[in-house]
Design an enzyme around this catalytic site. Sequence first.
Site, PDB file in Angstrom:
ATOM      1  N   ASP A  82       0.108  -7.975  -2.517  1.00 42.49           N
ATOM      2  CA  ASP A  82      -1.097  -8.750  -2.186  1.00 42.49           C
ATOM      3  C   ASP A  82      -1.591  -9.622  -3.332  1.00 42.49           C
ATOM      4  O   ASP A  82      -1.329  -9.372  -4.505  1.00 42.49           O
ATOM      5  CB  ASP A  82      -2.225  -7.823  -1.708  1.00 42.49           C
ATOM      6  CG  ASP A  82      -2.576  -6.736  -2.722  1.00 42.49           C
ATOM      7  OD1 ASP A  82      -1.657  -6.210  -3.399  1.00 42.49           O
ATOM      8  OD2 ASP A  82      -3.779  -6.409  -2.861  1.00 42.49           O
ATOM      9  N   GLU A 140      -2.865  -3.557  -2.834  1.00 42.44           N
ATOM     10  CA  GLU A 140      -3.183  -2.775  -4.038  1.00 42.44           C
ATOM     11  C   GLU A 140      -4.573  -3.113  -4.555  1.00 42.44           C
ATOM     12  O   GLU A 140      -5.236  -2.290  -5.159  1.00 42.44           O
ATOM     13  CB  GLU A 140      -2.132  -3.042  -5.134  1.00 42.44           C
ATOM     14  CG  GLU A 140      -2.241  -2.093  -6.331  1.00 42.44           C
ATOM     15  CD  GLU A 140      -3.367  -2.465  -7.283  1.00 42.44           C
ATOM     16  OE1 GLU A 140      -4.005  -1.539  -7.824  1.00 42.44           O
ATOM     17  OE2 GLU A 140      -3.623  -3.654  -7.491  1.00 42.44           O
TER      18      GLU A 140
HETATM   19 NI    NI Z   1      -2.085  -5.691 -10.164  1.00 35.41          NI
END
Ligand code: NI
Length: 396
Positions: A82, A140
């Site tokens: 991401d 994340e």
């Molecule tokens: Ni990172």
Amino acid sequence: MTTTLPLQDAAWELGPELVANRRYLHQHPELAFQEENTARFVAEKLRDLGIETQTGVAKTGVVGLLHGRGPGKTVLLRADMDALPIDELNDVSYKSQTPGVMHACGHDAHTTMLLGVARLLSERRDDFTGTVKFVFQPAEEVPPGGAQPMIAAGVLENPHVDAAFGVHTAQDLPAGLIGVVPGALAAAPDGFNARIRGLGGHAAAPHMAVDPVVVAAHCIVALQSLVSREVNPLRQAVITIGVLRAGTVRNIIPEDAYLEATVRTFDEGVRQNLAERIPALIKGIAAAMRAEAEVEYEFGYPALINDVAMTDLVRDAVGDLLGPERVIDHGPGMFGEDMAYFLQRVPGSFFLVGTANAERGLIHRAHHPRFDIDDEGALPVGVAAIAAVALRFLNG
Ligand code: NI
């Protein structure tokens, strides 16, 4: 399956492809749980390599399975996919094409490196026993993150995972170096919101009011003394009040004051103690000063704790490959990282791939709108390092 090049040479030969992949991903960043195009890109590359590939794991996650020449252990290699809600300020040909979204944390590089590792290991299936599980996780950057739902979806089973490794780009290390951290590497990024309710009134008549601003001020100072007086000085903690909001104009005592804060720790005991003491302190101070407080405490990812033996394995495998002088003992940082969830369940080590290049001005840290990395210098080194670690674990 035809290549016989040593790992490091093969990784260097892969360089142009790595740079092209990373720059493509950099131009097409996607936010947490929206990594549809990235996942498609990853799955296509894995399938082209003949790797058994599963998509849609925890929404946009991708898992690839590569079997070696015979049964053995299973190693999980993880990348995150991401990007961040940042407007890129770099003026480069591969600048983000999506306004307001940018790969400013190097996840484009992590995804690229893991695809490179998949390529090298798929060409070397006869050189190892056991299984490599490639995990490309979503989200994340946004707690509760993508690691946990991937674990809930069974990514640590079938086959059962014996060890897990992953990397992060590091802008405090020049490209070409690898950083290892035995033990704690990243902190538990917790936090809280607090509302202090007083009694509003005229600024010239404080005795007729309960001033939440003064209460908030006492709370802020007292919170800092929690760190200095209640945390073992040999452990670490940081409390930062990032938001303090109250009032409208200078001659009104507001009705309430509002705080938002970050709390970071490595040690689970320190973490739990602060989670208990912070609300107690704020509520106690508020009560003592005739106000009332509500505190919402939020737990983020756990601290990321590297297994010491697995970190030694990384140091040895990468040192043998690149030379021990290129493996740096790196200290921990107080950032959060949801690789922590994998490492809570299986032994493993998360390590750092140097990406900085001061001469080219590639020095901005993660989450900065001018973040950029020396992809030519860093990616082949990262790929060779991760592949060497996986082979060492499976064959060792
Ligand atoms: Ni990172």
